[in-house]
Scaffold this active site. Structure first.
Site, short mmCIF file in Angstrom:
data_model
loop_
_atom_site.label_atom_id
_atom_site.label_comp_id
_atom_site.label_asym_id
_atom_site.label_seq_id
_atom_site.Cartn_x
_atom_site.Cartn_y
_atom_site.Cartn_z
N GLU A 53 67.40 -0.13 44.69
CA GLU A 53 67.63 -1.57 44.77
C GLU A 53 66.57 -2.36 44.00
O GLU A 53 66.87 -3.40 43.40
CB GLU A 53 67.62 -2.03 46.24
CG GLU A 53 68.80 -1.54 47.08
CD GLU A 53 68.54 -0.19 47.73
OE1 GLU A 53 67.65 0.56 47.26
OE2 GLU A 53 69.24 0.15 48.71
N LEU A 54 65.33 -1.86 44.05
CA LEU A 54 64.25 -2.60 43.40
C LEU A 54 64.44 -2.62 41.88
O LEU A 54 64.23 -3.64 41.23
CB LEU A 54 62.89 -1.99 43.76
CG LEU A 54 61.67 -2.76 43.27
CD1 LEU A 54 61.65 -4.18 43.80
CD2 LEU A 54 60.38 -2.03 43.68
N LYS A 55 64.85 -1.49 41.35
CA LYS A 55 65.12 -1.41 39.91
C LYS A 55 66.18 -2.44 39.53
O LYS A 55 66.02 -3.22 38.60
CB LYS A 55 65.61 0.00 39.58
CG LYS A 55 66.18 0.16 38.20
CD LYS A 55 67.05 1.41 38.11
CE LYS A 55 67.63 1.55 36.71
NZ LYS A 55 66.62 1.84 35.70
N LYS A 111 49.56 7.84 32.46
CA LYS A 111 49.96 8.62 33.62
C LYS A 111 48.98 8.50 34.77
O LYS A 111 47.77 8.53 34.58
CB LYS A 111 50.05 10.10 33.24
CG LYS A 111 51.40 10.45 32.77
CD LYS A 111 51.41 11.82 32.17
CE LYS A 111 52.83 12.21 31.87
NZ LYS A 111 53.59 12.53 33.07
N GLU A 152 71.27 16.43 18.25
CA GLU A 152 71.20 16.42 19.73
C GLU A 152 72.10 15.38 20.39
O GLU A 152 71.82 14.92 21.51
CB GLU A 152 69.74 16.24 20.20
CG GLU A 152 68.83 17.35 19.69
CD GLU A 152 67.36 17.21 20.14
OE1 GLU A 152 67.11 16.55 21.17
OE2 GLU A 152 66.48 17.77 19.47
N CYS A 188 63.27 5.01 36.63
CA CYS A 188 63.19 6.11 37.59
C CYS A 188 63.68 7.38 36.90
O CYS A 188 64.49 7.32 35.98
CB CYS A 188 64.08 5.82 38.79
SG CYS A 188 63.62 4.30 39.64
N GLU A 241 52.41 14.25 17.07
CA GLU A 241 52.18 12.82 16.89
C GLU A 241 50.79 12.59 16.32
O GLU A 241 49.84 13.21 16.75
CB GLU A 241 52.29 12.12 18.25
CG GLU A 241 52.03 10.65 18.14
CD GLU A 241 51.98 9.96 19.48
OE1 GLU A 241 52.87 10.22 20.31
OE2 GLU A 241 51.07 9.17 19.69
N HIS A 295 58.22 5.00 17.81
CA HIS A 295 58.32 4.13 18.99
C HIS A 295 58.48 2.68 18.58
O HIS A 295 58.73 1.83 19.41
CB HIS A 295 57.10 4.32 19.88
CG HIS A 295 56.91 5.75 20.29
ND1 HIS A 295 56.21 6.65 19.50
CD2 HIS A 295 57.36 6.45 21.34
CE1 HIS A 295 56.24 7.83 20.07
NE2 HIS A 295 56.92 7.75 21.19
N1 GLN Z 1 63.68 17.49 20.01
C1 GLN Z 1 63.45 16.37 20.87
C2 GLN Z 1 63.94 15.10 20.21
O1 GLN Z 1 63.88 14.99 19.05
C3 GLN Z 1 62.00 16.23 21.21
C4 GLN Z 1 61.76 15.12 22.19
C5 GLN Z 1 60.32 14.94 22.57
O2 GLN Z 1 59.46 15.47 21.97
N2 GLN Z 1 60.06 14.19 23.61
O3 GLN Z 1 64.38 14.19 20.86
#
Ligand code: GLN
Ligand code: ZN
Length: 768
Positions: A17-19, A117, A491, A523, A672, A701
């Site tokens: 509910e909060l979400k 985290k 994917e 979540c 990364e 990102h």
């Molecule tokens: N192979 C995944 C993707 O490209 C790797 C995801 C990830 O590293 N979090 O989405």
């Protein structure tokens, strides 16, 4: 008289509910009064649920809009200037959400606070930002209001606050070099004010969370503890210092002797600290024992827990409290909500509501061992343990025999990298600075729609497959047009890199309502490892071979690695994590071999969570790194030398684990680096990474399209540290959260950057 208490209850609500309310508020569909009403109702419900379960002292302060660390920052007035709280004006709910989510505004935008985290959980908190001249002023009344609210409902409450040292530890010093520990003297008067006000509200006990006591602390932080708590001691209420997520170890004496009235320890994570603590704890102090796991979904073995508690009760008498190991923030809400689990599995599970019942009945069992509800609960617990011990859905002799038969050679490629890479280059025929992507392409609305319709039975399997094949075909076409060298299928068929495989493995189960807060309104619903894990049939071969059939370029098979599968699931408690990792590894190994047999020349095994699996304490690192590395090698080592194994990790802090990453012996790793401007390269000054590597050249990102020059620049920088013939060119993570236009534009520039580098002549014989 053992007292049953709770350290914190999940705030999201059994139906999230909060979400829903927060997201509606952000969209302008719910006003502030409406949002506040949802919060009030959730708190009232949660207190009542805990009380009904038999919890005697209820937590207040565990509720938060977005995040409890953020609530503390508001309480202390730690509000960065960019959020515009000038002139002593008090922050509002809008200030809070701005700090959490940022403000995008042409005139006065402000980026959100950083998120990271919470210890080794999948919960993320908002990192407080401290300046050298940081002032602390009481700026937020929420805790006091909620205490009044609970009291008005007739509850006995124990407010929960994050302790001053943990709060400072979690934050970041901004703008100039200073030691944030020095801020503590300015912060303490505020704690004193808060405690005095709580005492004025009739509060008897306050819980002060100091989980950093379970970490390796620098000496000056250890020293600060005694001084800080000597000052806090004056406040006129009783204080329980709560530690969790690990053992106190070298901080045990320190924690036991703080001038407070009670100490909570986590006996699930660190059962070994139990006998010692009894000897070290001063005779006036309450000891709260966390015996019910707040981090997992399994029912507690009550008899086992009771053994410990009885022993403690003999020594402590009235001073014994019983609790979950940590706040129940990290467990789902109510297993009674599940409507599609079979009765047996459901009987094995306990979510927050059930965990409160377990805590209460354990406390009761100390005082009234013959009480009917105690006898019933113990009988049920015994039955659960017995049925689990004998259940064929948990124990699979074939899987166990296979794990037992693993030999060292199984985790060893046939030849060393130097020999493999020669063969691989001959087979793959790639240019210098080969270009590739990390696996996923944009998950468009049409993909999600098709997947949902298929899952709900509204789309026939054949139609679903066709829809996904169309997506794959388009992705391959685009990659060929872009001139990428190693392709991926994109994917499209995956919702999530763990769940997708978990659903196809034997030994996993899924809940419908087992949600846990990850951050803000987000979540996650981790899959549950119930029993021995195995792979009934190939999982990805169909999609990968379809994709490979569309192109002559190498198509990467795409899998998720064992450490990541484990870290992002609820694991078993009856076998070790490394055993579960080995079982996963054998299943993935079979998939790798099937892909190879089907003509796939490159297989990528993602280990996105490899680093976050690191234990909180350094002394536990070697063991983890050993088994996590071995599990990866077990996945990867069945193939011929010619088959190229890739892995991918999503972070750049490699310096302290680079040896282990090298020991994984993947032929190629993509990582990364772009956000940290190749910070990773520092690791290479100290350690000569032996295999091929693709340091991400742009940040996926952000929707910003990176320019070619910036990527060329990064790669030239990388080539100073890593021999150019071992460098790959790729983005820093999967592209599924991006849109196609920006993805294509970015990849055009990325391919151009690689081509420019080939012209540099850094690699002898480069074909460009
Ligand atoms: N192979 C995944 C993707 O490209 C790797 C995801 C990830 O590293 N979090 O989405
Ligand atoms: Zn990634």
């Amino acid at each position: 008289m053992a007292l049953a208490h709770n350290l914190g209850f999940p705030r999201i609500g059994r139906d999230r509910e909060l979400k829903k309310a927060q997201e509606a508020f952000w969209k302008g569909e719910l006003d502030e009064a409406g949002l506040r009403a949802v919060g009030r109702e959730l708190r009232a419900t949660h207190w009542q649920v805990q009380k009904d379960a038999g919890i005697e002292l209820l937590p207040v302060g565990d509720f938060a809009w977005y995040d409890q660390v953020l609530t503390h920052s508001l309480t202390f007035g730690v509000i960065p200037a960019r959020f515009g709280a000038q002139d002593g004006a008090k922050p509002t709910l809008h200030t809070l959400f701005a700090m959490a989510r940022g403000v995008s505004d042409n005139c006065c935008g402000a980026h959100a606070q950083e998120m990271t985290k919470w210890f080794d959980t999948n919960y993320h908190y908002l990192v407080p930002e401290f300046t050298a001249d940081q002032a602390f002023t009481l700026s937020w009344e929420q805790l006091f209001e909620e205490v009044d609210e609970a009291k008005a409902l007739g509850h006995a409450v124990k407010p929960v606050v994050i302790g001053p040292l943990t709060y400072l530890w979690l934050g970041k010093a901004k703008g100039g070099d200073f030691d944030k520990l020095e801020l503590v003297d300015r912060l303490l008067p505020l704690y004193d004010t808060i405690f005095n006000r709580l005492a004025g509200q009739g509060v008897e006990w306050v819980q002060i969370d100091e989980p950093i006591l379970a970490l390796d602390l620098p000496q000056d932080w250890k020293n600060a503890y005694e001084r800080v708590y000597n000052i806090l001691q004056r406040a006129p209420l009783k204080k329980l210092v709560a530690t969790y997520f690990g053992g106190l170890e070298d901080n045990l004496g320190l924690a036991a002797n703080l001038p407070v009235d009670g100490l909570h320890i986590d006996l699930v994570r660190a059962p070994e600290q139990f006998p010692t603590i009894l000897d070290r704890l001063p005779a006036y102090k309450v000891l709260s024992l966390g015996v019910v796991n707040g981090r997992n979904v399994w029912r507690c073995d009550l008899e086992k827990a009771l053994g410990v508690l009885r022993h403690a009760a003999e020594r402590l008498g009235e001073r014994l409290w019983v609790a979950p190991s940590c706040s129940l923030l990290h467990s789902p809400v109510d297993v009674a909500r599940e409507d599609q689990l079979d009765a047996e599995l459901q009987s094995w599970l306990a979510f927050a509501v059930q965990k409160c019942q377990e805590v209460a009945v354990l406390a009761k069992a100390i005082d009234a061992p013959q009480a009917p509800e105690v006898l019933v609960a113990l009988e049920q617990s015994r039955a659960v343990q017995a049925s689990r011990a004998a259940s064929p859905r948990i124990h699979k002799p074939v899987v166990q025999a296979r794990v037992a038969a693993i030999e060292p050679a199984d985790s060893q490629r046939q030849s060393v990298f130097a020999q493999r890479i020669v063969k691989q280059r001959a087979v793959l025929d790639l240019p210098a600075f080969p270009t590739t992507t990390i696996g996923s392409f944009p998950q468009t609305a049409s993909i999600r729609l098709a997947r949902r319709a298929y899952k709900q039975g509204q789309l026939a399997e054949a139609d679903y497959i066709e829809a996904m094949q169309n997506e794959i075909r388009q992705a391959v076409q685009i990659q060929e047009q872009l001139g990428l060298d190693v392709l991926v299928h994109g994917e499209a068929e995956r919702n999530d890199m763990v769940e997708y495989f978990a659903e196809q493995l034997d030994g996993y189960a899924f809940t419908r309502f087992g949600w846990v807060q990850s951050y803000g309104s987000r979540c996650v619903k981790p899959a549950v490892i119930v029993g021995d894990l195995s792979r009934p049939k190939a999982m990805t071969v169909g999609w990968s071979t379809y994709a490979q059939g569309l192109t002559d370029k190498p198509m990467k098979g795409m899998l998720t690695g064992p450490a990541t599968m484990l870290m992002w699931s609820f694991p078993r408690e009856d076998v070790s994590r490394e055993t579960q990792a080995r079982q996963l590894a054998l299943a993935i190994r079979d998939e790798v071999l099937d892909l190879e047999a089907a003509g796939i020349r490159i297989v990528q095994i993602d280990e996105a969570a490899f680093r976050e699996g690191l234990p909180l304490r350094r002394n536990a690192w070697p063991h983890y790194l050993d088994w996590a590395t071995e599990a990866f090698r077990l996945c990867a080592s069945g193939v011929r030398d010619e088959t190229q194994i890739h892995t991918h990790m999503c972070y750049s802090e490699f310096n302290d684990v680079i040896e282990s990453i090298a020991a994984m012996d993947a032929d190629v790793i993509t990582i990364e680096t772009s956000r940290s401007d190749m910070e990773l390269l520092a690791a290479f000054e100290r350690f000569n990474y032996p295999n091929e590597i693709g340091p991400g050249v742009y940040d996926i990102h952000s929707p910003r399209v990176p320019g070619k020059e910036a990527m060329v620049e990064l790669l030239r920088k990388a080539a100073l540290r890593i021999p150019a013939e071992r460098l790959w060119v790729n983005p820093d993570c999967g592209l599924k959260t991006r849109g196609w236009p920006e993805t294509e534009a970015a990849l055009v520039n990325m391919v151009a950057a690689a081509r420019e580098l080939r012209g540099d002549g850094l690699v002898v014989g480069s074909k460009g």
